[in-house]
Design an enzyme around this catalytic site. Sequence first.
Site, PDB file in Angstrom:
ATOM      1  N   ILE A 113      31.779 -21.671  49.995  1.00  0.00           N
ATOM      2  CA  ILE A 113      33.022 -21.870  50.322  1.00  0.00           C
ATOM      3  C   ILE A 113      33.701 -21.062  51.583  1.00  0.00           C
ATOM      4  O   ILE A 113      34.276 -21.283  52.710  1.00  0.00           O
ATOM      5  CB  ILE A 113      34.013 -22.345  49.316  1.00  0.00           C
ATOM      6  N   ASP A 134      32.643  -8.796  50.574  1.00  0.00           N
ATOM      7  CA  ASP A 134      32.137  -9.290  49.428  1.00  0.00           C
ATOM      8  C   ASP A 134      31.543  -8.372  48.811  1.00  0.00           C
ATOM      9  O   ASP A 134      30.937  -7.326  49.364  1.00  0.00           O
ATOM     10  CB  ASP A 134      31.060 -10.387  49.868  1.00  0.00           C
ATOM     11  N   PRO A 178      34.678 -16.105  42.398  1.00  0.00           N
ATOM     12  CA  PRO A 178      35.078 -16.567  41.185  1.00  0.00           C
ATOM     13  C   PRO A 178      35.712 -15.677  40.415  1.00  0.00           C
ATOM     14  O   PRO A 178      35.940 -14.544  40.822  1.00  0.00           O
ATOM     15  CB  PRO A 178      33.456 -16.618  40.613  1.00  0.00           C
ATOM     16  N   ALA A 195      40.907 -20.426  44.941  1.00  0.00           N
ATOM     17  CA  ALA A 195      39.516 -19.854  44.185  1.00  0.00           C
ATOM     18  C   ALA A 195      39.976 -19.969  42.699  1.00  0.00           C
ATOM     19  O   ALA A 195      39.749 -21.004  42.286  1.00  0.00           O
ATOM     20  CB  ALA A 195      39.047 -18.526  44.667  1.00  0.00           C
ATOM     21  N   ARG A 196      40.612 -18.939  41.992  1.00  0.00           N
ATOM     22  CA  ARG A 196      41.038 -19.138  40.727  1.00  0.00           C
ATOM     23  C   ARG A 196      42.414 -18.397  40.446  1.00  0.00           C
ATOM     24  O   ARG A 196      42.577 -17.250  41.130  1.00  0.00           O
ATOM     25  CB  ARG A 196      39.863 -18.339  39.673  1.00  0.00           C
ATOM     26  N   ASP A 256      46.396 -23.143  45.629  1.00  0.00           N
ATOM     27  CA  ASP A 256      46.032 -24.434  44.843  1.00  0.00           C
ATOM     28  C   ASP A 256      45.501 -24.263  43.477  1.00  0.00           C
ATOM     29  O   ASP A 256      45.055 -25.107  42.820  1.00  0.00           O
ATOM     30  CB  ASP A 256      44.874 -24.741  45.902  1.00  0.00           C
ATOM     31  N   GLU A 294      47.477 -22.771  34.996  1.00  0.00           N
ATOM     32  CA  GLU A 294      47.455 -24.200  35.527  1.00  0.00           C
ATOM     33  C   GLU A 294      47.108 -25.356  34.358  1.00  0.00           C
ATOM     34  O   GLU A 294      47.214 -26.375  34.781  1.00  0.00           O
ATOM     35  CB  GLU A 294      46.650 -24.487  36.788  1.00  0.00           C
ATOM     36  N   HIS A 351      45.191 -27.792  42.162  1.00  0.00           N
ATOM     37  CA  HIS A 351      43.650 -27.674  42.438  1.00  0.00           C
ATOM     38  C   HIS A 351      43.004 -28.886  42.762  1.00  0.00           C
ATOM     39  O   HIS A 351      42.004 -29.479  42.506  1.00  0.00           O
ATOM     40  CB  HIS A 351      43.063 -27.500  40.671  1.00  0.00           C
TER      41      HIS A 351
HETATM   42  P1  NAD Z   1      29.740 -18.963  45.597  1.00  0.00           P
HETATM   43  O1  NAD Z   1      29.186 -18.142  44.313  1.00  0.00           O
HETATM   44  O2  NAD Z   1      29.048 -19.360  46.591  1.00  0.00           O
HETATM   45  O3  NAD Z   1      30.609 -17.489  46.451  1.00  0.00           O
HETATM   46  C1  NAD Z   1      31.248 -16.649  45.597  1.00  0.00           C
HETATM   47  C2  NAD Z   1      31.104 -15.426  46.130  1.00  0.00           C
HETATM   48  O4  NAD Z   1      32.051 -14.475  45.875  1.00  0.00           O
HETATM   49  C3  NAD Z   1      29.648 -14.640  46.021  1.00  0.00           C
HETATM   50  O5  NAD Z   1      29.196 -14.188  47.427  1.00  0.00           O
HETATM   51  C4  NAD Z   1      30.030 -13.208  45.512  1.00  0.00           C
HETATM   52  O6  NAD Z   1      29.297 -12.229  45.777  1.00  0.00           O
HETATM   53  C5  NAD Z   1      31.588 -13.168  45.701  1.00  0.00           C
HETATM   54  N1  NAD Z   1      32.333 -12.249  44.964  1.00  0.00           N
HETATM   55  C6  NAD Z   1      32.059 -12.219  43.314  1.00  0.00           C
HETATM   56  N2  NAD Z   1      32.937 -11.387  42.863  1.00  0.00           N
HETATM   57  C7  NAD Z   1      33.651 -10.704  43.937  1.00  0.00           C
HETATM   58  C8  NAD Z   1      34.780  -9.759  44.163  1.00  0.00           C
HETATM   59  N3  NAD Z   1      35.317  -9.237  42.873  1.00  0.00           N
HETATM   60  N4  NAD Z   1      34.980  -9.388  45.417  1.00  0.00           N
HETATM   61  C9  NAD Z   1      34.385  -9.922  46.388  1.00  0.00           C
HETATM   62  N5  NAD Z   1      33.372 -10.796  46.353  1.00  0.00           N
HETATM   63  C10 NAD Z   1      33.144 -11.239  45.351  1.00  0.00           C
HETATM   64  O7  NAD Z   1      30.959 -19.510  45.239  1.00  0.00           O
HETATM   65  P2  NAD Z   1      31.783 -20.658  46.111  1.00  0.00           P
HETATM   66  O8  NAD Z   1      30.948 -21.878  45.996  1.00  0.00           O
HETATM   67  O9  NAD Z   1      31.645 -19.986  47.557  1.00  0.00           O
HETATM   68  O10 NAD Z   1      33.073 -20.898  45.237  1.00  0.00           O
HETATM   69  C11 NAD Z   1      33.916 -19.814  45.477  1.00  0.00           C
HETATM   70  C12 NAD Z   1      34.956 -20.161  44.304  1.00  0.00           C
HETATM   71  O11 NAD Z   1      35.770 -21.157  44.721  1.00  0.00           O
HETATM   72  C13 NAD Z   1      34.535 -20.684  42.956  1.00  0.00           C
HETATM   73  O12 NAD Z   1      33.935 -19.673  42.263  1.00  0.00           O
HETATM   74  C14 NAD Z   1      35.643 -21.431  42.462  1.00  0.00           C
HETATM   75  O13 NAD Z   1      36.688 -20.407  41.787  1.00  0.00           O
HETATM   76  C15 NAD Z   1      36.456 -21.761  43.748  1.00  0.00           C
HETATM   77  N6  NAD Z   1      36.476 -23.265  43.701  1.00  0.00           N
HETATM   78  C16 NAD Z   1      37.780 -23.708  44.097  1.00  0.00           C
HETATM   79  C17 NAD Z   1      37.596 -25.322  44.165  1.00  0.00           C
HETATM   80  C18 NAD Z   1      39.096 -25.870  44.343  1.00  0.00           C
HETATM   81  O14 NAD Z   1      39.261 -27.200  44.502  1.00  0.00           O
HETATM   82  N7  NAD Z   1      40.300 -25.184  44.641  1.00  0.00           N
HETATM   83  C19 NAD Z   1      36.600 -25.824  44.093  1.00  0.00           C
HETATM   84  C20 NAD Z   1      35.431 -25.260  43.874  1.00  0.00           C
HETATM   85  C21 NAD Z   1      35.246 -24.015  43.703  1.00  0.00           C
END
Ligand code: NAD
Length: 331
Positions: free
Chosen positions: A157, A176, A207, A234-235, A259, A264, A296
Site C-alpha cells: 500500500i 521502512d 502493520p 494503517a492501524r 481512517d 474503533e 475504516h
Molecule cells: P505490507 O506488509 O505489504 O507492508 C507493510 C510494510 O511495513 C512492510 O514493508 C514492513 O517492512 C513495514 N513495517 C513493519 N513494521 C514497521 C515499522 N515499525 N516501521 C516501518 N516500517 C515497518 O502491508 P500493506 O498491504 O502495505 O498494508 C499496510 C497496512 O495497511 C496493513 O498492515 C493494515 O494495517 C493497513 N490496511 C488498512 C486498510 C484500510 O482500509 N484502512 C486496508 C488494508 C490494510
Amino acid sequence: MEIGVFNLRDDERPLLEKWKKENPQVKIRAYGDNLSLDKIDLARGCDSVCLQTISEVGGDLCKGLKELGINVISQRSAGFDMYNLDDLNDYGMTLINVPRYSPYAIGEYVLASALYFSRNLNRIYGNSKRHDFSWTPSILSKEMRTLTVGIVGTGNIGRITGKLFKDMGAKILGYDIYESNEAKGLLEYVSLDYLYENSDIISFHVPLTDENYHMVNKGAIEKMKDGVIIINAARGKILDTRALLDGLESGKIKGCALDVYEREYGIVKKDLSGKNLGDDLLEELIKREDVVFTPHIAFYTETALENLISFALDESIKFIETGKSDSVVNG
Ligand code: NAD
C-alpha cells in the site's frame, strides 16, 4: 464443488452473483450470518467455507468443520488475527486470506485526504457555511508538486500511495524497517527522523506490532514540520490520539485524516446516529474541522470488494483441486 459463503453483506451480493455467472460449475450457498458452532449445520455438504469474520475462530469451530469434512477456510480480508493458527493446525485446517485486494483503494483515500487539507478545503467549506467568501492567507494553498510526502511503511500500500503522489509531482521520502528494491526507483529512503523533519504530508502504512504501538507520539510529532498533514489508514494503535489532538490544538499539525482509531472496534460498521459514543476522545476528534475521521473504509471500493470475493473463492477452489495456493496463511 460447493462453497458456503458466510457474513455476506448486501454490498457484496451483486459481486458474488457476477462471480457465480463466471463460475457456473461451482455451487454457492450464501448466508448473511457469521459461521458459529450453533450454525455449523449451514456448512454441511460444502467443500470449503468463505468467511469475513471479525469474531475469534478457534478449536471449537475447527472441530465442527472437521466433523463435516471441511478443511479449507478462505477469509475475505488481508487480516487474519481473529484466527487461532495453532488450533487451525491442530485440526489440519488450511486458512487462505486475500493479502492484496486493492492497494489503489487505500492510496486514493490518502491522496484525497491530503489534497483536502493541502488545498484548505476544510477551512474554505467552513468559511462558506458562515457566508465568509473572502480570500485570505489562511486559505492560500500549496500545489502538490511543491510538497514532500513521507511514506512510513513501503509495502504494497505504501508503494502505490507513494506512486500516486509522485505522479502529481511531489517529492517522496520513505522509511521502512526493510527497504524494498521495488520502492527505490520511486522514493528516497531516509531515517524516520529525517522523514519527520522534512515531510509536509506523512502517511502511515505499517502493520501494528509490539514495537510500533503509539509510534506517532508527542516526541515524534515535535520532530515534524510545522503545519504537517498526518494520515493514518494503517492501524489506530500506532498513533497516540491524545498527542495528535494536542498537536492539532497547538497548530503544529495542519490537518489529519484518520481512517482508523485506537478504540474503533465498538463503532466500526455500526450506525450510531444520534447516540452518545461513550468515548470523549473520539467525540473530540470528530468535532474538529481539521480532522477527517472515517470508519475504516479506505479499502471500501467496488474493485476491492470484487477482488476480495473472487480471490478468496478462486484460491480456495485452487487449493481444493491442486493442494496449492499462493495465499495459504498457515502453510
Ligand atoms: P505490507 O506488509 O505489504 O507492508 C507493510 C510494510 O511495513 C512492510 O514493508 C514492513 O517492512 C513495514 N513495517 C513493519 N513494521 C514497521 C515499522 N515499525 N516501521 C516501518 N516500517 C515497518 O502491508 P500493506 O498491504 O502495505 O498494508 C499496510 C497496512 O495497511 C496493513 O498492515 C493494515 O494495517 C493497513 N490496511 C488498512 C486498510 C484500510 O482500509 N484502512 C486496508 C488494508 C490494510
